[in-house]
Structures are given as structure tokens and as C-alpha cells.
Design an enzyme around this catalytic site. Structure first.
Site, PDB file in Angstrom:
ATOM      1  N   SER A 137      25.910 -13.784 -48.088  1.00  0.00           N
ATOM      2  CA  SER A 137      27.224 -14.274 -47.667  1.00  0.00           C
ATOM      3  C   SER A 137      28.274 -13.656 -48.593  1.00  0.00           C
ATOM      4  O   SER A 137      27.941 -13.187 -49.688  1.00  0.00           O
ATOM      5  CB  SER A 137      27.252 -15.801 -47.815  1.00  0.00           C
ATOM      6  N   TYR A 150      25.342 -24.232 -52.266  1.00  0.00           N
ATOM      7  CA  TYR A 150      25.363 -23.088 -51.345  1.00  0.00           C
ATOM      8  C   TYR A 150      25.714 -21.805 -52.095  1.00  0.00           C
ATOM      9  O   TYR A 150      25.033 -20.783 -51.948  1.00  0.00           O
ATOM     10  CB  TYR A 150      26.377 -23.351 -50.227  1.00  0.00           C
TER      11      TYR A 150
HETATM   12  P1  NAD Z   1      23.576 -21.923 -37.792  1.00  0.00           P
HETATM   13  O1  NAD Z   1      23.317 -23.279 -38.392  1.00  0.00           O
HETATM   14  O2  NAD Z   1      24.602 -21.799 -36.738  1.00  0.00           O
HETATM   15  O3  NAD Z   1      22.202 -21.300 -37.274  1.00  0.00           O
HETATM   16  C1  NAD Z   1      21.070 -21.359 -38.120  1.00  0.00           C
HETATM   17  C2  NAD Z   1      19.814 -20.971 -37.367  1.00  0.00           C
HETATM   18  O4  NAD Z   1      18.712 -21.258 -38.238  1.00  0.00           O
HETATM   19  C3  NAD Z   1      19.582 -21.759 -36.100  1.00  0.00           C
HETATM   20  O5  NAD Z   1      18.847 -20.984 -35.161  1.00  0.00           O
HETATM   21  C4  NAD Z   1      18.742 -22.934 -36.606  1.00  0.00           C
HETATM   22  O6  NAD Z   1      17.965 -23.502 -35.564  1.00  0.00           O
HETATM   23  C5  NAD Z   1      17.885 -22.246 -37.637  1.00  0.00           C
HETATM   24  N1  NAD Z   1      17.387 -23.141 -38.675  1.00  0.00           N
HETATM   25  C6  NAD Z   1      18.087 -24.077 -39.360  1.00  0.00           C
HETATM   26  N2  NAD Z   1      17.268 -24.741 -40.190  1.00  0.00           N
HETATM   27  C7  NAD Z   1      16.027 -24.194 -40.035  1.00  0.00           C
HETATM   28  C8  NAD Z   1      14.751 -24.449 -40.612  1.00  0.00           C
HETATM   29  N3  NAD Z   1      14.571 -25.429 -41.513  1.00  0.00           N
HETATM   30  N4  NAD Z   1      13.706 -23.697 -40.197  1.00  0.00           N
HETATM   31  C9  NAD Z   1      13.870 -22.728 -39.267  1.00  0.00           C
HETATM   32  N5  NAD Z   1      15.040 -22.440 -38.689  1.00  0.00           N
HETATM   33  C10 NAD Z   1      16.112 -23.178 -39.074  1.00  0.00           C
HETATM   34  O7  NAD Z   1      23.945 -20.978 -39.050  1.00  0.00           O
HETATM   35  P2  NAD Z   1      24.724 -19.582 -39.078  1.00  0.00           P
HETATM   36  O8  NAD Z   1      26.142 -19.853 -39.335  1.00  0.00           O
HETATM   37  O9  NAD Z   1      24.322 -18.732 -37.932  1.00  0.00           O
HETATM   38  O10 NAD Z   1      24.141 -18.992 -40.429  1.00  0.00           O
HETATM   39  C11 NAD Z   1      23.001 -18.140 -40.448  1.00  0.00           C
HETATM   40  C12 NAD Z   1      22.899 -17.510 -41.825  1.00  0.00           C
HETATM   41  O11 NAD Z   1      24.108 -16.816 -42.109  1.00  0.00           O
HETATM   42  C13 NAD Z   1      22.705 -18.520 -42.949  1.00  0.00           C
HETATM   43  O12 NAD Z   1      21.860 -17.968 -43.944  1.00  0.00           O
HETATM   44  C14 NAD Z   1      24.110 -18.705 -43.482  1.00  0.00           C
HETATM   45  O13 NAD Z   1      24.129 -19.126 -44.821  1.00  0.00           O
HETATM   46  C15 NAD Z   1      24.629 -17.285 -43.336  1.00  0.00           C
HETATM   47  N6  NAD Z   1      26.104 -17.187 -43.302  1.00  0.00           N
HETATM   48  C16 NAD Z   1      26.836 -17.818 -42.353  1.00  0.00           C
HETATM   49  C17 NAD Z   1      28.227 -17.654 -42.344  1.00  0.00           C
HETATM   50  C18 NAD Z   1      29.109 -18.275 -41.296  1.00  0.00           C
HETATM   51  O14 NAD Z   1      30.346 -18.216 -41.447  1.00  0.00           O
HETATM   52  N7  NAD Z   1      28.570 -18.820 -40.226  1.00  0.00           N
HETATM   53  C19 NAD Z   1      28.835 -16.874 -43.345  1.00  0.00           C
HETATM   54  C20 NAD Z   1      28.064 -16.269 -44.295  1.00  0.00           C
HETATM   55  C21 NAD Z   1      26.683 -16.420 -44.279  1.00  0.00           C
END
Ligand code: NAD
Length: 253
Positions: A137, A150
Site C-alpha cells: 500500500s 495497518y
Molecule cells: P476488500 O476487503 O474489498 O477485498 C478483500 C478480498 O479479500 C475479498 O475478496 C475478501 O473476500 C478477501 N478476504 C478477506 N479476508 C480474507 C481471509 N481471511 N481469507 C481469505 N480471503 C479474505 O479489500 P481491498 O480494498 O480490495 O484490498 C485488497 C488488498 O489491497 C489488501 O491487502 C489491502 O490492504 C490492499 N490495499 C487496498 C487499498 C484500497 O484503497 N482499497 C489501498 C492500498 C492497499
């Protein structure tokens, strides 16, 4: 050329789905994953490529290892592992509990380590072109208020990228990180829907908008591809310019 076999963790929606879809459009054979049912993602991706869904909870090491082993069994081999499943559970710092901290690190860090170890153990002797992508991130390098667990977990991802890259270079396995900025997903939706928040973010992001999952997928495909064959230990930020901008005298555009 044979189609690459790719496992994307946490890929039924959000950034993981965007990454899976980008690989599907390149013709990769795919395994997607969630701890919950697939929620229609399998049908959408199966229209593009061979795709399998494996339900496994990555908050335990056993769940992470079992997912990689099952994905390998379904596809017959794995070329790329994208460690993406992660979450944000922080509260104001005074209220942060050990349980919340552990849940954050178990999913955001520990699962990445042991899924990667399982992936490497399953590589065939002499298998070429294997790579691991870890989703960090912008919080891997910059902090937000009340985001201690986080931020620390995503900082750990940055060092994990470098440490795994160094440890696995001799075996020809490349390891890189992908650092999204602010992306509209189920994880961020509630925050983005707070009145005024999206407009404020749009003003601060040089590209003038928050990202969408499809903005992120191409970078993962690139990092896993032969075009990135001499790249390892790097973090590619996909953030619309968030990390590039200096505090400025000019009023926001
Ligand atoms: P999200 O919560 O929208 O999606 C997460 C996905 O992971 C979903 O498919 C969910 O079902 C799955 N998941 C959650 N817990 C789980 C578990 N215990 N076991 C297996 N699968 C699991 O999240 P996102 O925003 O798409 O984020 C995805 C990644 O990107 C994460 O690592 C997050 O930290 C990173 N990220 C997100 C953002 C943002 O702005 N959305 C920014 C930077 C980094």
C-alpha cells in the site's frame, strides 16, 4: 507459450478481483479465493478464462498453506502467486487491542509469508519464470492517523518484498510489491461515502480521482511477466500520484 498459472488470494471483489481479471484477459489459468463464497466472481472470470474458486480462510497459516496446495493441485503447477487478501481493522490508537493487532498481522503479513513458502516448495525442479507479487500500500511508506496496526503491517510487506527477493533470487524466483493508493472497494466504500470525503480526496490526488480495481491489475500482470524479468525486490506504487506530490503553495486544483 504455455499459459501462466496464477493464484490470486482474496480475489472475489475489490483489488484482488481487478488483478484476477487482468490476468484472465491475458489468458492466464486462474485460481481465485476468499474466506467467503465466491459471490459471482467465478462465473464472471470463467467467461474469460479457465478459473477455479477455492474457499479458504487465510487468517490461519493452515488456511494459507492449504490454499496454495489446493491451487497447485487444480492447475497442475503455479507460476505466479499474488498475495492480496488483507484488511484494515484499526481503531483510535488508545482502543487498539492485541486481538485486532494480531488479526491484522495474521492476514496482512503472516499469510503472505507462509503462502509464499508453500508456493516455493511446490515449484518443479528447474521451473523458470516463477514470481510472487505482494500487495502492500502507499501505507507501506507513509502513515495515516489511527492506522497503527495497518501501517505497521504494510511496512512489513515492503521489507518482506525485499527479504523474500533476496532469499529467493538464487532460485530464480522474483518477488515484487504492488502499492495501491486509495482504491474504491468494499473495504473503502463506507469511508468514501461519508459526505465530503471523496471530494476532499479527489482534490489531494494528482490524477483528481480515487482509483478503481481495474487501475491496479495491469501492474500485477506486468510484475509477473517476462517483461519484468530483471526486476525483483521492488515496490510499484499505483496511486494516481499520491506519493509524488509535495506540499504546495498553490491552492488545490
Ligand atoms: P476488500 O476487503 O474489498 O477485498 C478483500 C478480498 O479479500 C475479498 O475478496 C475478501 O473476500 C478477501 N478476504 C478477506 N479476508 C480474507 C481471509 N481471511 N481469507 C481469505 N480471503 C479474505 O479489500 P481491498 O480494498 O480490495 O484490498 C485488497 C488488498 O489491497 C489488501 O491487502 C489491502 O490492504 C490492499 N490495499 C487496498 C487499498 C484500497 O484503497 N482499497 C489501498 C492500498 C492497499
Amino acid at each position: 507459450m504455455t499459459q501462466p498459472c496464477v493464484l490470486v488470494t482474496g480475489s472475489t471483489h475489490g483489488i484482488g478481483y481487478g488483478i484476477a481479471e487482468a490476468f484472465a484477459r491475458q489468458g492466464a489459468r486462474l485460481v481465485i479465493n476468499s474466506h467467503l463464497p465466491d459471490n459471482g466472481a467465478l462465473a464472471k472470470l470463467s467467461a474469460l478464462t479457465e478459473c477455479h474458486f477455492i474457499q479458504s480462510d487465510l487468517s490461519t497459516t493452515a488456511g494459507a498453506v492449504s490454499l496454495v496446495e489446493q491451487a497447485h493441485a487444480r492447475l497442475g503447477r503455479l507460476d505466479t502467486l499474488v498475495n492480496n487478501a488483507g484488511t484494515f481493522l484499526d481503531t483510535p490508537f488508545d482502543d487498539l487491542t492485541e486481538a485486532l493487532f494480531d488479526r491484522t498481522f495474521n492476514l496482512n503479513v503472516k499469510a503472505y509469508v507462509f503462502a509464499s513458502q508453500a508456493f516455493v516448495r511446490l515449484l518443479a525442479p528447474g521451473q523458470e519464470g516463477a514470481s510472487i507479487v505482494l500487495v502492500g500500500s502507499t501505507n507501506s511508506v507513509t502513515a495515516e492517523r489511527h492506522s497503527v496496526a495497518y501501517d505497521a503491517s504494510k511496512g512489513a510487506v515492503l521489507m518482506l518484498v525485499r527479504s523474500l527477493a533476496v532469499s529467493l533470487a538464487g532460485r530464480g524466483v522474483r518477488v515484487n510489491g504492488l502499492g495501491p493508493g486509495i482504491v474504491e472497494t468494499p473495504l473503502t466504500q463506507r469511508g468514501l461515502d461519508v459526505p465530503g470525503v471523496r471530494a476532499s480526496l479527489n482534490k489531494q490526488i494528482p490524477f483528481g480521482r480515487v482509483g478503481q480495481p481495474e487501475d491496479v491489475g495491469g501492474a500485477a500482470v506486468f510484475l509477473a511477466s517476462p517483461a519484468a524479468g530483471y526486476i525483483t525486490g521492488q515496490m510499484l506504487f499505483v496511486d494516481g500520484g499520491i506519493l509524488a506530490i509535495q506540499k504546495t503553495w498553490e491552492p488545490p486544483v
